[in-house]
Structures are given as structure tokens and as C-alpha cells.
Design a protein around this motif. Structure first.
Motif, mmCIF file in Angstrom:
data_model
loop_
_atom_site.group_PDB
_atom_site.id
_atom_site.type_symbol
_atom_site.label_atom_id
_atom_site.label_comp_id
_atom_site.label_asym_id
_atom_site.label_seq_id
_atom_site.Cartn_x
_atom_site.Cartn_y
_atom_site.Cartn_z
ATOM 1 N N ALA A 32 46.885 -72.779 94.032
ATOM 2 C CA ALA A 32 47.094 -73.704 95.049
ATOM 3 C C ALA A 32 48.496 -73.983 94.999
ATOM 4 O O ALA A 32 49.192 -74.776 96.072
ATOM 5 C CB ALA A 32 45.949 -74.752 94.839
ATOM 6 N N LEU A 33 48.882 -74.187 93.749
ATOM 7 C CA LEU A 33 50.108 -74.857 93.651
ATOM 8 C C LEU A 33 51.130 -73.773 94.016
ATOM 9 O O LEU A 33 52.358 -74.252 94.504
ATOM 10 C CB LEU A 33 50.553 -75.088 91.862
ATOM 11 N N VAL A 34 51.006 -72.587 93.835
ATOM 12 C CA VAL A 34 51.826 -71.454 94.303
ATOM 13 C C VAL A 34 51.833 -71.777 96.133
ATOM 14 O O VAL A 34 52.862 -71.635 96.575
ATOM 15 C CB VAL A 34 51.489 -70.066 94.137
ATOM 16 N N ILE A 35 50.938 -71.942 96.562
ATOM 17 C CA ILE A 35 50.766 -72.150 98.047
ATOM 18 C C ILE A 35 51.629 -73.465 98.628
ATOM 19 O O ILE A 35 52.431 -73.312 99.571
ATOM 20 C CB ILE A 35 49.330 -72.227 98.738
ATOM 21 N N VAL A 36 51.471 -74.169 97.902
ATOM 22 C CA VAL A 36 52.163 -75.446 98.155
ATOM 23 C C VAL A 36 53.636 -75.469 97.975
ATOM 24 O O VAL A 36 54.557 -75.949 98.692
ATOM 25 C CB VAL A 36 51.699 -76.764 97.320
ATOM 26 N N VAL A 37 54.090 -74.774 96.764
ATOM 27 C CA VAL A 37 55.410 -74.564 96.669
ATOM 28 C C VAL A 37 56.050 -73.595 97.805
ATOM 29 O O VAL A 37 57.431 -73.753 98.223
ATOM 30 C CB VAL A 37 55.788 -73.957 95.159
ATOM 31 N N LEU A 38 55.336 -72.620 98.082
ATOM 32 C CA LEU A 38 55.839 -71.712 99.217
ATOM 33 C C LEU A 38 55.805 -72.604 100.598
ATOM 34 O O LEU A 38 56.938 -72.221 101.289
ATOM 35 C CB LEU A 38 54.947 -70.421 99.368
ATOM 36 N N ALA A 41 59.396 -75.089 104.346
ATOM 37 C CA ALA A 41 59.997 -76.319 105.288
ATOM 38 C C ALA A 41 61.390 -76.897 104.815
ATOM 39 O O ALA A 41 62.002 -76.928 105.888
ATOM 40 C CB ALA A 41 58.967 -77.345 104.776
ATOM 41 N N LEU A 42 61.569 -76.647 103.714
ATOM 42 C CA LEU A 42 62.877 -76.941 103.254
ATOM 43 C C LEU A 42 64.002 -75.722 104.005
ATOM 44 O O LEU A 42 65.225 -76.056 104.444
ATOM 45 C CB LEU A 42 63.126 -76.715 101.745
ATOM 46 N N ALA A 43 63.738 -74.432 104.266
ATOM 47 C CA ALA A 43 64.596 -73.582 104.975
ATOM 48 C C ALA A 43 64.689 -73.885 106.309
ATOM 49 O O ALA A 43 65.748 -74.047 106.855
ATOM 50 C CB ALA A 43 63.860 -72.123 104.482
ATOM 51 N N VAL A 44 63.529 -74.254 106.906
ATOM 52 C CA VAL A 44 63.551 -74.617 108.223
ATOM 53 C C VAL A 44 64.659 -76.080 108.457
ATOM 54 O O VAL A 44 65.425 -76.137 109.324
ATOM 55 C CB VAL A 44 62.312 -74.896 108.682
ATOM 56 N N LEU A 45 64.474 -76.855 107.416
ATOM 57 C CA LEU A 45 65.185 -78.187 107.552
ATOM 58 C C LEU A 45 66.729 -77.620 107.430
ATOM 59 O O LEU A 45 67.341 -78.084 108.047
ATOM 60 C CB LEU A 45 64.798 -79.007 106.379
ATOM 61 N N GLY A 46 67.052 -76.757 106.483
ATOM 62 C CA GLY A 46 68.542 -76.373 106.424
ATOM 63 C C GLY A 46 68.989 -75.826 107.642
ATOM 64 O O GLY A 46 70.181 -75.954 108.149
ATOM 65 N N ILE A 47 68.049 -74.726 108.282
ATOM 66 C CA ILE A 47 68.637 -74.125 109.510
ATOM 67 C C ILE A 47 68.506 -75.156 110.632
ATOM 68 O O ILE A 47 69.760 -75.094 111.570
ATOM 69 C CB ILE A 47 67.376 -73.004 109.933
ATOM 70 N N GLY A 88 64.975 -82.286 96.003
ATOM 71 C CA GLY A 88 64.410 -83.025 94.810
ATOM 72 C C GLY A 88 62.649 -82.717 94.645
ATOM 73 O O GLY A 88 62.372 -82.584 93.726
ATOM 74 N N ALA A 89 62.046 -82.928 95.870
ATOM 75 C CA ALA A 89 60.782 -82.828 96.012
ATOM 76 C C ALA A 89 60.296 -81.538 95.656
ATOM 77 O O ALA A 89 59.300 -81.214 95.031
ATOM 78 C CB ALA A 89 60.390 -83.365 97.272
ATOM 79 N N VAL A 90 60.897 -80.437 96.132
ATOM 80 C CA VAL A 90 60.552 -79.220 95.887
ATOM 81 C C VAL A 90 60.900 -78.833 94.578
ATOM 82 O O VAL A 90 60.151 -78.196 93.705
ATOM 83 C CB VAL A 90 61.355 -78.093 96.779
ATOM 84 N N GLU A 91 61.835 -79.225 94.004
ATOM 85 C CA GLU A 91 62.382 -78.861 92.575
ATOM 86 C C GLU A 91 61.419 -79.647 91.503
ATOM 87 O O GLU A 91 60.841 -79.009 90.703
ATOM 88 C CB GLU A 91 63.636 -79.486 92.191
ATOM 89 N N VAL A 123 59.437 -77.615 88.831
ATOM 90 C CA VAL A 123 59.277 -77.773 87.525
ATOM 91 C C VAL A 123 57.842 -78.266 87.025
ATOM 92 O O VAL A 123 57.377 -77.632 85.915
ATOM 93 C CB VAL A 123 60.015 -79.092 87.215
ATOM 94 N N ILE A 124 57.020 -78.661 87.810
ATOM 95 C CA ILE A 124 55.541 -78.686 87.385
ATOM 96 C C ILE A 124 54.984 -77.408 87.135
ATOM 97 O O ILE A 124 54.206 -76.816 86.196
ATOM 98 C CB ILE A 124 54.591 -79.390 88.366
ATOM 99 N N GLN A 125 55.263 -76.337 88.044
ATOM 100 C CA GLN A 125 54.827 -75.051 88.098
ATOM 101 C C GLN A 125 55.205 -74.314 86.695
ATOM 102 O O GLN A 125 54.547 -73.595 86.202
ATOM 103 C CB GLN A 125 55.167 -74.320 89.213
ATOM 104 N N ALA A 126 56.969 -74.453 86.466
ATOM 105 C CA ALA A 126 57.079 -73.851 85.385
ATOM 106 C C ALA A 126 56.651 -74.329 84.224
ATOM 107 O O ALA A 126 56.490 -73.355 83.121
ATOM 108 C CB ALA A 126 58.833 -74.031 85.520
ATOM 109 N N VAL A 127 56.473 -75.765 84.028
ATOM 110 C CA VAL A 127 55.790 -76.294 82.860
ATOM 111 C C VAL A 127 54.658 -75.598 82.560
ATOM 112 O O VAL A 127 54.214 -75.068 81.176
ATOM 113 C CB VAL A 127 55.866 -77.487 82.741
ATOM 114 N N ILE A 128 53.792 -75.589 83.636
ATOM 115 C CA ILE A 128 52.387 -75.130 83.207
ATOM 116 C C ILE A 128 52.339 -73.508 83.131
ATOM 117 O O ILE A 128 51.746 -73.214 81.997
ATOM 118 C CB ILE A 128 51.558 -75.260 84.569
ATOM 119 N N ALA A 129 53.255 -72.789 83.648
ATOM 120 C CA ALA A 129 52.952 -71.457 83.570
ATOM 121 C C ALA A 129 53.743 -71.115 82.090
ATOM 122 O O ALA A 129 53.245 -70.259 81.330
ATOM 123 C CB ALA A 129 54.034 -70.663 84.755
ATOM 124 N N ALA A 130 54.910 -71.562 81.654
ATOM 125 C CA ALA A 130 55.326 -71.567 80.426
ATOM 126 C C ALA A 130 54.235 -71.898 79.251
ATOM 127 O O ALA A 130 54.419 -70.941 78.373
ATOM 128 C CB ALA A 130 56.731 -72.365 80.215
#
Length: 121
Positions: free
Chosen positions: A4-10, A15-21, A39-42, A46-53
Motif C-alpha cells: 500500500a505504501l508503494v502504491i501511495v509513493v507511486l 502527481a509531482l511529475a504532473v505538477l512539474g510539467i 517535502g511531502a513525497v520525500e 523516508v518512511i518507506q526507506a526506514v521500514i525497508a532497511a
């Protein structure tokens, strides 16, 4: 990794890519909205990285744990570097820099998920 976290991150990186374009199309430099969005995506990354590591160092067997950890570090580092680059000299192309970084981060997250699944976890 948590699916579920992977889907949220994707979704967030998309959405960030669309905002940039969108910013590039409107011929505007990146601003405070971009900083907050990155910052929000980051924070999610970070949450994902901490859990996975924690799970990898806790003994979850992965066939390519070194590659997994490298992708994990890259996924966390790309967006802040891109934001710094995009806002150092604000031009209309700053949004494109952020969009490309968001797409690259999304690809890294997909690769992380693939490596995780290859471990049978």
C-alpha cells in the motif's frame, strides 16, 4: 516492503511529475508549492526507506540486498537534489527538472518492489 505504501509513493511521484510539467507549460519557475510537494513525497520515501532497511537488516533474505539498499538510498536522494537544482536559478525549466526526478524516483521505487518480490517476501 508494504504494498500500500508503494502504491501511495507511486501516485505521489506521478502527481509531482504532473505538477512539474504543468509549471513548465505555464512558463513559471518552481515555487513554494513545489518545495512543499517535494517535502511531502520525500517524507513518504523516508518512511518507506526506514521500514525497508529495518526489515533487510533484521534478517529478511533478499537475493540482491546490496542492490536493494543502493536503490533505497537513491530513491531518497534524487528529489532533494533535483529541487535544489531546479530552484538554484529559477527558470521555467525547473518544473521539468522536478518532473524528471519524480519519474526517476517512481522507477526506482518500482525496481525496489521488484527486488523485494524476487526475495519472496
Amino acid at each position: 516492503m508494504i504494498d500500500a505504501l508503494v502504491i501511495v509513493v507511486l501516485v505521489a511521484t506521478g502527481a509531482l511529475a504532473v505538477l512539474g510539467i504543468g509549471t513548465t507549460v505555464r512558463n513559471r519557475p518552481p515555487g513554494r508549492v513545489h518545495t512543499l510537494a517535494v517535502g511531502a513525497v520525500e517524507a513518504l520515501l523516508v518512511i518507506q526507506a526506514v521500514i525497508a532497511a529495518a526489515r533487510v537488516f533484521g534478517g529478511v533474505p533478499l537475493p540482491e540486498s546490496t542492490t536493494f539498499l543502493i536503490y533505497l538510498v537513491v530513491s531518497v536522494c534524487v528529489l532533494p537534489i533535483a529541487l535544489q537544482f531546479a530552484t538554484a536559478e529559477p527558470t521555467r525549466w525547473g518544473g521539468t527538472v522536478i518532473a524528471v526526478a519524480a519519474i526517476a524516483t517512481g522507477v526506482a521505487v518500482l525496481r525496489l518492489q521488484g527486488l523485494w518480490a524476487a526475495g519472496g517476501v
